[in-house]
Design an enzyme around this catalytic site. Sequence first.
Site, PDB file in Angstrom:
ATOM      1  N   ALA A 215       0.819  -1.210   0.000  1.00 44.62           N
ATOM      2  CA  ALA A 215       0.000   0.000   0.000  1.00 44.62           C
ATOM      3  C   ALA A 215       0.854   1.261   0.000  1.00 44.62           C
ATOM      4  O   ALA A 215       0.611   2.197  -0.768  1.00 44.62           O
ATOM      5  CB  ALA A 215      -0.944  -0.002   1.200  1.00 44.62           C
ATOM      6  N   TYR A 216       1.865   1.286   0.860  1.00 42.21           N
ATOM      7  CA  TYR A 216       2.724   2.465   0.932  1.00 42.21           C
ATOM      8  C   TYR A 216       3.482   2.654  -0.378  1.00 42.21           C
ATOM      9  O   TYR A 216       3.542   3.756  -0.931  1.00 42.21           O
ATOM     10  CB  TYR A 216       3.713   2.336   2.093  1.00 42.21           C
ATOM     11  CG  TYR A 216       4.612   3.539   2.238  1.00 42.21           C
ATOM     12  CD1 TYR A 216       4.184   4.665   2.913  1.00 42.21           C
ATOM     13  CD2 TYR A 216       5.898   3.540   1.687  1.00 42.21           C
ATOM     14  CE1 TYR A 216       5.000   5.785   3.036  1.00 42.21           C
ATOM     15  CE2 TYR A 216       6.723   4.647   1.814  1.00 42.21           C
ATOM     16  CZ  TYR A 216       6.264   5.760   2.488  1.00 42.21           C
ATOM     17  OH  TYR A 216       7.081   6.864   2.598  1.00 42.21           O
ATOM     18  N   GLY A 217       4.083   1.575  -0.889  1.00 35.06           N
ATOM     19  CA  GLY A 217       4.841   1.664  -2.129  1.00 35.06           C
ATOM     20  C   GLY A 217       3.986   2.095  -3.297  1.00 35.06           C
ATOM     21  O   GLY A 217       4.409   2.903  -4.132  1.00 35.06           O
ATOM     22  N   SER A 219       1.334   3.927  -3.154  1.00 38.44           N
ATOM     23  CA  SER A 219       0.986   5.340  -3.000  1.00 38.44           C
ATOM     24  C   SER A 219       2.136   6.235  -3.462  1.00 38.44           C
ATOM     25  O   SER A 219       1.914   7.267  -4.097  1.00 38.44           O
ATOM     26  CB  SER A 219       0.618   5.647  -1.540  1.00 38.44           C
ATOM     27  OG  SER A 219       1.754   5.666  -0.690  1.00 38.44           O
ATOM     28  N   LYS A 220       3.376   5.840  -3.183  1.00 38.01           N
ATOM     29  CA  LYS A 220       4.515   6.653  -3.592  1.00 38.01           C
ATOM     30  C   LYS A 220       4.793   6.524  -5.088  1.00 38.01           C
ATOM     31  O   LYS A 220       5.284   7.466  -5.724  1.00 38.01           O
ATOM     32  CB  LYS A 220       5.756   6.284  -2.782  1.00 38.01           C
ATOM     33  CG  LYS A 220       5.628   6.651  -1.305  1.00 38.01           C
ATOM     34  CD  LYS A 220       5.286   8.133  -1.123  1.00 38.01           C
ATOM     35  CE  LYS A 220       5.170   8.533   0.325  1.00 38.01           C
ATOM     36  NZ  LYS A 220       4.848   9.980   0.476  1.00 38.01           N
TER      37      LYS A 220
END
Length: 265
Positions: A215-217, A219-220
């Site tokens: 999820a974090y990756g 988003s970036k």
Amino acid sequence: VITAQCGQVQPAAKRASGPFLDKNAFRFCNPDSRLCAASTPIHLPVGTACEPGSRVQRSPSMQHVVITGGSRGVGFALAGAFLELGCRVTLAGRSEGSTQEACRRILAEQPTAADRLSGCACDVSNTSQLEALWAHAAALAPVDVWINNAGVSPSFGKLWELSAEELRDTIDTNVNGVLLGSWVAIRGMRAQSRGTIYNIVGFGADGTTYPGTLAYGASKRAVAYVTKSLTQEAQGTPVRVCTLDPCAVRTEMTAITWGALAAQK
């Protein structure tokens, strides 16, 4: 190390084991200058190396800096560093309490900066609050730099192990916050005929994947695309759009993720 380039992600360094490389300094640049820092940004010509403790000089184009997510982590450090350079800083945390506490902590270290530091709470997923942040800042002075720094990281784990609320919050803050923040900032900067927008990228922005960081990756990766596209759209306007990549910096947010990663090894 933080690095940035207008319109493209520039890796700070080859990552060591796993996706994380712990650094205690940051660096970023725009087309005209490079700002390097360990504790304080340094204005130098492009390509010039810098060492911690070097003498600093403020860029003339950085009179007033607005930082979302400025109540902790990288945003908090940037706020203090810009104030040390003599800039005016408008700092935005998600809540009024976190915003005012961050201002109090900074002024405890820099009491003479009281007339150059302002706090304005802002949930970056809320367009009205972003517009209010711009209005608050612009009423103080024209906004030269807007840093879309606000970000969250969900729990370290596989997709099915995360809650739907964590996933929504990650996208609302990390992606929608950058889209809406950039939308507000570029409209205001076009009206005042100047300004630079910095969007924070990070792990995943270059397409690198690692189990537990989906999820974090993602988003970036989206932020990198938004910035590259907006750079093209902003050509011919008085606004510059850049990425800012912290690589891996130990903060309150990342400490939780790193702890979970270490526990698996």
